[in-house]
Write a protein that holds these residues in place. Sequence first.
Motif, mmCIF file in Angstrom:
data_model
loop_
_atom_site.group_PDB
_atom_site.id
_atom_site.type_symbol
_atom_site.label_atom_id
_atom_site.label_comp_id
_atom_site.label_asym_id
_atom_site.label_seq_id
_atom_site.Cartn_x
_atom_site.Cartn_y
_atom_site.Cartn_z
ATOM 1 N N PHE A 196 -11.314 -16.609 2.098
ATOM 2 C CA PHE A 196 -9.888 -15.844 1.574
ATOM 3 C C PHE A 196 -10.299 -15.008 0.391
ATOM 4 C CE2 PHE A 196 -6.223 -16.865 -1.409
ATOM 5 C CZ PHE A 196 -5.096 -16.069 -0.664
ATOM 6 N N MET A 197 -10.961 -15.560 -0.558
ATOM 7 C CA MET A 197 -11.438 -14.848 -1.854
ATOM 8 C C MET A 197 -12.114 -13.500 -1.492
ATOM 9 S SD MET A 197 -10.153 -16.620 -4.097
ATOM 10 C CE MET A 197 -10.605 -16.630 -5.652
ATOM 11 N N THR A 198 -12.479 -13.221 -0.397
ATOM 12 C CA THR A 198 -13.241 -12.012 -0.070
ATOM 13 C C THR A 198 -12.455 -11.179 0.792
ATOM 14 O OG1 THR A 198 -14.533 -13.067 1.642
ATOM 15 C CG2 THR A 198 -15.548 -13.014 -0.624
ATOM 16 N N LEU A 199 -11.237 -11.425 1.190
ATOM 17 C CA LEU A 199 -10.425 -10.567 2.217
ATOM 18 C C LEU A 199 -10.127 -9.386 1.351
ATOM 19 C CD1 LEU A 199 -8.108 -13.264 3.866
ATOM 20 C CD2 LEU A 199 -9.903 -12.023 4.958
ATOM 21 N N PRO A 200 -9.958 -8.131 2.008
ATOM 22 C CA PRO A 200 -9.806 -6.946 1.349
ATOM 23 C C PRO A 200 -8.409 -6.349 1.257
ATOM 24 C CG PRO A 200 -10.512 -6.393 3.362
ATOM 25 C CD PRO A 200 -10.306 -7.899 3.558
ATOM 26 N N PHE A 201 -7.573 -7.261 0.598
ATOM 27 C CA PHE A 201 -6.096 -6.933 0.489
ATOM 28 C C PHE A 201 -5.750 -6.764 -0.978
ATOM 29 C CE2 PHE A 201 -5.102 -11.012 -0.242
ATOM 30 C CZ PHE A 201 -5.415 -11.853 0.803
ATOM 31 N N ASP A 202 -6.525 -6.749 -1.992
ATOM 32 C CA ASP A 202 -6.248 -6.561 -3.287
ATOM 33 C C ASP A 202 -5.716 -5.302 -3.666
ATOM 34 O OD1 ASP A 202 -9.069 -8.562 -4.466
ATOM 35 O OD2 ASP A 202 -7.110 -9.085 -3.513
ATOM 36 N N ILE A 239 -5.555 -5.048 -6.903
ATOM 37 C CA ILE A 239 -6.236 -4.625 -8.045
ATOM 38 C C ILE A 239 -7.741 -5.180 -7.583
ATOM 39 C CG2 ILE A 239 -6.948 -5.580 -10.372
ATOM 40 C CD1 ILE A 239 -3.845 -5.995 -10.630
ATOM 41 N N SER A 240 -8.660 -4.197 -7.877
ATOM 42 C CA SER A 240 -9.852 -4.652 -7.049
ATOM 43 C C SER A 240 -10.477 -5.819 -7.870
ATOM 44 C CB SER A 240 -10.994 -3.563 -7.498
ATOM 45 O OG SER A 240 -10.953 -3.097 -8.597
ATOM 46 N N ASN A 241 -11.424 -6.672 -7.059
ATOM 47 C CA ASN A 241 -12.135 -7.663 -7.512
ATOM 48 C C ASN A 241 -11.344 -8.805 -8.226
ATOM 49 O OD1 ASN A 241 -14.539 -6.333 -7.270
ATOM 50 N ND2 ASN A 241 -14.407 -5.203 -9.305
ATOM 51 N N THR A 242 -9.918 -9.186 -7.691
ATOM 52 C CA THR A 242 -9.030 -10.197 -7.974
ATOM 53 C C THR A 242 -9.888 -11.537 -7.587
ATOM 54 O OG1 THR A 242 -7.095 -8.837 -8.022
ATOM 55 C CG2 THR A 242 -6.914 -11.432 -8.078
ATOM 56 N N GLY A 243 -10.340 -11.490 -6.321
ATOM 57 C CA GLY A 243 -10.660 -12.506 -5.683
ATOM 58 C C GLY A 243 -12.120 -13.139 -6.303
ATOM 59 N N VAL A 244 -13.082 -12.036 -7.122
ATOM 60 C CA VAL A 244 -14.055 -12.315 -7.626
ATOM 61 C C VAL A 244 -13.774 -12.964 -9.165
ATOM 62 C CG1 VAL A 244 -16.255 -11.318 -8.723
ATOM 63 C CG2 VAL A 244 -15.516 -10.499 -6.701
ATOM 64 N N LEU A 245 -12.649 -12.310 -9.623
ATOM 65 C CA LEU A 245 -12.341 -12.778 -11.276
ATOM 66 C C LEU A 245 -11.823 -14.158 -11.218
ATOM 67 C CD1 LEU A 245 -11.194 -9.337 -12.417
ATOM 68 C CD2 LEU A 245 -13.271 -10.489 -13.287
ATOM 69 N N LEU A 246 -10.712 -14.539 -10.079
ATOM 70 C CA LEU A 246 -10.024 -15.869 -10.448
ATOM 71 C C LEU A 246 -11.004 -16.969 -10.616
ATOM 72 C CD1 LEU A 246 -7.532 -17.504 -10.436
ATOM 73 C CD2 LEU A 246 -7.516 -17.273 -8.007
ATOM 74 N N PRO A 247 -12.161 -17.219 -9.748
ATOM 75 C CA PRO A 247 -13.074 -18.145 -10.043
ATOM 76 C C PRO A 247 -13.478 -18.295 -11.656
ATOM 77 C CG PRO A 247 -13.689 -17.336 -7.911
ATOM 78 C CD PRO A 247 -12.765 -16.356 -8.652
ATOM 79 N N ARG A 263 -1.378 -11.189 -10.015
ATOM 80 C CA ARG A 263 -2.179 -11.178 -8.996
ATOM 81 C C ARG A 263 -2.693 -12.542 -8.839
ATOM 82 N NH1 ARG A 263 -2.226 -8.994 -4.259
ATOM 83 N NH2 ARG A 263 -1.206 -7.164 -5.208
ATOM 84 N N PHE A 264 -3.214 -13.058 -9.905
ATOM 85 C CA PHE A 264 -3.925 -14.497 -9.992
ATOM 86 C C PHE A 264 -2.792 -15.515 -9.640
ATOM 87 C CE2 PHE A 264 -7.195 -13.862 -13.545
ATOM 88 C CZ PHE A 264 -8.014 -13.477 -12.777
#
Length: 861
Positions: free
Chosen positions: A25-31, A33-41, A83-84
Amino acid sequence: MSRKPKLERFQENISSKYQIYNSIFMTLPFDEISNTGVLLPLFSEICEKGYAIDKNPTEIVDKFFERYVEDKDEKEKTNLLFRFIQYIERQVVLFDAVEDASFPIVNNMDGRGTLRNIKEEAEEKGKLDALKIHLKRFKIRPVLTAHPTQFYPGQVLGIITDLAEAIEKNDLLSIKKLLAQLGKTPFFKKEKPTPYDEAVSLIWYLENVFYHAASKIYNYIQQNIFKDEEIDNQVIDLGFWPGGDRDGNPFVTTEITLKVAERLRSTILLNYHRDIRKLKRRLTFDGVEKRLARLETMFYKNVYLRKEDGMLSLDEFEKELKAIRHVVVTDHKSLFCAEIDDLINKVKLFGYHFAMLDIRQDSRVHQGVFENIVSTMKTKGTALFSGSYINVTEEEKIKLLSEVTQVIQPEYFEDEITNSTISSIYAMKTIQARNGERGANRYIISNNQSALHVMEAFTMLRLCDWKQPNVDVSPLFETVPDLQAAQAVMRTLYENEAYAAHLKARDNKQYIMLGFSDGTKDGGYLMANWSIFKAKEELTAVSREYGIKVIFFDGRGGPPARGGGKTHQFYASLGSTVEDEEIQLTVQGQTISSNFGTLDSCQYNLEQLLSSGISNEIFSNTTAEFSQDDKKTMEALASVSYDTYVAFKKHPMFLPYLERMSTLKYYAKTNIGSRPSKRSKSKEFNFSDLRAIPFVGSWSQLKQNVPGFYGVGTALEEMEKKGEFDQVLTLYKNSAFFRTLLENSMMSLTKSFFKLTAYMKQNEEFGEFWSIIFEEYERTKAMLLKVTGYDELMQNQPAGKASIHAREKIVLPLLTIQQFALRKIQELQKDPEANEAELKVYEKMVTRSLFGNINASRNSA
């Protein structure tokens, strides 16, 4: 069924799977804002480490921005926080779906509390006949309510269902697509739902889950316990409040009540139509094929073409199915007989009504309505009474009401609330004529304080051209004083000739509702639960004295603070001094989706409810729940707890703290329910106007959970100081009721996290008040561990505790954002030159962050 411990099954099938699917889920490309999935952890990690060294939410958020997104401007930072929030909401959905998919693995579907277990225990102990006798009269009735403790829109609930199925099959491609759909699906409701919208969303559960789970249970009882003997008892009834619950909801109109009843009817007919089509594919034999074709056409015309001609009555429909069964047994070697029995059983359970629609209104409304009826009829020259009604004593009013014989119509009254109240009673008659008597046959009086409140409602039924109403009048006793007065109220009613005659016509059954949420809000956790238990004992005694079978209906809610917690344990803990012929309780919000959202969880939890009533009656060796000594101990604990809680409520900072430091006022902005968030339209903040759901929810958002524990620690400590702690230990050993209360309180403590709001300790205005709450939390935790002998909270429920911790970890960043936003709002409100647009952005952030935290608490019941 795996023989591994439940905690190990939880970790393998839920925790591990969640981590895998969350990484997808965290790597799905629908952000956006770029890199949200990377930044949340990374943000999650900073939150955990920050609280470990006593940092406040502002410091934690600032530290994150400083380390990872320093080059962003304020608007970009704010957008990232939003976004978080969206990500975390969807992580909660994913966790729900994984938990749903693994339900039958983590929970033993044939284990303790299931019907199979009950049947085997009855056979082993030679009590099968006693079990059959009990099942011929015992019932459970879960009542679905639209109280807004569930923030998922309908389309998100659909995704949870589909995700759970895909996870169960390990279908990675479907999971990926559904996670992408989840990422694109809005969670926020732009408009408040209407009561009809709420009804439609809950009817989905009736149609897709309860219809199948309840009939599966009934089939098992008939085939395995009664060996295909016919049972003259539904065993499971379903209740329904959306569209009928008028208490505090001006948006519930007569038109909506009738529309909801019609939707319930059309949905059950649609389900019958589907089942008949399936039967028709199998019963392709002479003598039945054409009969099934006629039934299929009849339901098709009714459901899809809205044509009533040729529609069989419920009795005729059941007789036709039995006639088809007879032909199959006689001429076709009983082929597919079980499938016919399944449909006959569904017709017994659900009739043409599907679920029993209750009508509910507040006694204070009734009082005004009745006075308006009296004055209006007097001006029309057809006075209800020869003398005065308004200015006489309660006793005289009851006597006058017993003698009323006139008939009134809604159009007699210009006053809107009077007109709609009378219309709602006529609507019940219409629903009964169309859907059957079980379609709408209970009128509940909220805030019932006296026998007069019941008699006014009963008299209104009779005034609506209903000399012998086919309706059960049910008082709802909520606050501690009302519960204490309940026995005297019912004695007065049982001795009233007109009301006694009505009860006789209703099979000498009296339904009494007891409300937990307002009781907890009013008197604190221990006193609310103890007052209800005592009221049940007293009401059982007075009802037995008059030959009345009392049936209790509990407004139990979801979390422990609203009467929930481990519900089946609670019912199994009641002794023989409390009438238990039926178990009826409200089910609402996230409790519906968590306990009854899938076929497996619905079947399991319905069976647990059934078994709690059965085991109490059939297998219990105790004759009474409390010895006199234990009762004295319980009374002492409840009394101290009550005094402590009431003193806390009276603290001058209590209301200001809730108003200014919690999310209370933001509940009204969430568009999650059709009811207003408080009872009066006054702008002034008043405790009595406050609804229990936002009250309990606000403490939950603060991670302080006050209503689930406050006063418990002080009460236990007081017993210790007086040298009477041994009596508490004896009570704990003897009483399953007391043990269940303490376990539920432990759950409230486990879900608390005071480091989130520890910054408030430094607040000049509220520091002392925060410390009072924290000290009681620490005291309660220490005392509960001392009573139970545990080393840690919820030690006896490791899987439940693991689920809570997993969910709390997911929402910790969300709560941090919420507190960060609340602190920003407080700063801006102090600044006379503050930017109004900026203030609105942070208010929106608080409102949006409410959702995920509440949904993450679904394991609260």
